[in-house]
Design an enzyme around this catalytic site. Sequence first.
Site, PDB file in Angstrom:
ATOM      1  N   ASP A  49       0.779  -1.250   0.000  1.00  0.00           N
ATOM      2  CA  ASP A  49       0.000   0.000   0.000  1.00  0.00           C
ATOM      3  C   ASP A  49       0.814   1.306   0.000  1.00  0.00           C
ATOM      4  OD1 ASP A  49      -1.509  -2.141   0.881  1.00  0.00           O
ATOM      5  OD2 ASP A  49      -2.254  -1.154   2.671  1.00  0.00           O
ATOM      6  N   GLU A 231     -10.602  -2.313   4.255  1.00  0.00           N
ATOM      7  CA  GLU A 231      -9.263  -1.820   4.580  1.00  0.00           C
ATOM      8  C   GLU A 231      -9.074  -0.429   3.978  1.00  0.00           C
ATOM      9  OE1 GLU A 231      -6.545  -5.802   4.699  1.00  0.00           O
ATOM     10  OE2 GLU A 231      -6.838  -5.010   2.703  1.00  0.00           O
TER      11      GLU A 231
HETATM   12  C1  FRU Z   1      -3.946  -3.582   2.699  1.00  0.00           C
HETATM   13  C2  FRU Z   1      -3.313  -4.018   4.011  1.00  0.00           C
HETATM   14  C3  FRU Z   1      -3.674  -3.042   5.117  1.00  0.00           C
HETATM   15  C4  FRU Z   1      -2.559  -3.234   6.092  1.00  0.00           C
HETATM   16  C5  FRU Z   1      -1.375  -3.476   5.194  1.00  0.00           C
HETATM   17  C6  FRU Z   1      -0.359  -4.420   5.741  1.00  0.00           C
HETATM   18  O1  FRU Z   1      -3.290  -4.040   1.580  1.00  0.00           O
HETATM   19  O2  FRU Z   1      -3.731  -5.325   4.336  1.00  0.00           O
HETATM   20  O3  FRU Z   1      -4.960  -3.248   5.654  1.00  0.00           O
HETATM   21  O4  FRU Z   1      -2.376  -2.125   6.917  1.00  0.00           O
HETATM   22  O5  FRU Z   1      -1.902  -3.989   3.976  1.00  0.00           O
HETATM   23  O6  FRU Z   1       0.786  -4.466   4.941  1.00  0.00           O
END
Ligand code: FRU
Length: 510
Positions: A49, A231
Amino acid sequence: MKTKCGAFILSLLIALNCICKAQDSSPKPYADEHRPQAHFSPAQHWMNDPNGMVYYNHTYHLFFQYYPKDIVWGPMHWGHAESKDLIHWKQLPIALYPDSLGYIFSGSAVVDSNNTTGFGKNGKIPLVAIFTHHDPKGEKEGTDKFQNQSLAYSLDGGSTWTKYSGNPVLKNPGVRDFRDPKVMWYAPEKKWVMTLATQDHISFYSAPDLKNWKKESEFGIKAGAHGGVWECPDLFPLKMNGKTYWILIVNLNPGGPNGGSATQYFVGNFDGNKFSPLDSNTRWLDYGPDQYAGITWSNTGSRKIFLGWMSNWQYANQVPTKAWRNAVTIPRELSLKQSKGQILLVSKPVAELKNIEEKTISLKQPVFNRSLLDLSSKINKLKSRYVLKLSFATLKDYSIRLSNTKGEELLIGYDPAKDEYYIDRTKAGKMDFQKNFSGRFTAPRQSAAKNSDLILVVDKSSVELFADGGLTTMTAIYFPTEDFNNLAVKTTGKLAINNISISGLKSIWK
Ligand code: FRU
């Protein structure tokens, strides 16, 4: 003595020569196979992300989920890159490392101009990052409280970061998925608002100082798509015809329209306490398989710039790249438009993409009724990276074929019988690293207009489609064994193309 010294220098020179040769034989950074040339990707290792995107002091900061020891997901850090124009990126030292409270999961960053946190010293304005501390031990032990929200701040415009000694600032009440805080300043009530993903809904919190958070409300248990966990949310206002609407972005994994990860959004109102949607329809910001965890930059005024991770959790850990894994999309400017009885988000590549566009080849082709228009000669010097723009007086079926001499091809087109756009990568090269990678992906057309236009942003291993002024957007990655140096447009009907333009894209790494 003299000869001994001479022999030593000679062997030193030979050794140095060998080292240089060995280095020469490895690919130059950013020149390795499949490496995007118009998109940011880390020089080495794993990314997911985008995080903490904030504009400050004429600089766009891009932090990102980063594992600096491998090309698979691992203990998360915040990697860091910056740009003056959203297009050319410079990777900087890691901003945040895991600590005793856990890994550094996703979150946001704000400019605390009024020093509400008190982190500012000697008139220096603090940049504050709000992120999730993910405690892997707590997770293993089966507790539900292993994700908590924490702060870090920078007094040098984002170069170095200090974690707040009072972390975490928002403790988990017992919700397994309690993460990815996106924070904004809500001016009417002079408070910060945090939009937090809490499993199958969003929880809103507020605080005067980014430290003392109070729960305001919840949204979404019965709205939108729920094929997986919610998310990486985002909340921001956008104006259309002088009226303000609030957009709530919610990333979802799995459960996307073409499988796996995807970004949905709601249009509604926010009064500082509660988000009220105009309707509970599911809207997708990008229908393709490879745009996820997308959110917007903070501190950009009324301009809203969106950026996503260009992958999908179904195969992100397996894609066939070697030194690095995964990249981001082209930054996109968001606006609103009324279409087919709904208010929808429109996405367009940011105007700054012009900074790397080379001479444009323009073809006027008022009526195109041949079955095949071969454009290969127009792109054969462009190293399979360009922006292709087409406009049609009347939309008919078409299919755009990117191909190579190995018989591999990527098809992008419009199917009038189903009124949908598609990207078909079933024959686009390497495929067998994961069973869900191969596929034909579709997106319903979001416009009812007779005419149409299309922008394709093509890079080494990705295509981003913006149709009908950006009402329908799709992103897909692919891994051909040889560059797609051929390009052709096909139709079965009489396709009236008003204009075709192709601009090469210079590498951002040179
Ligand atoms: C989304 C996610 C978020 C989390 C991160 C962990 O892709 O699962 O929810 O904070 O990636 O790397």
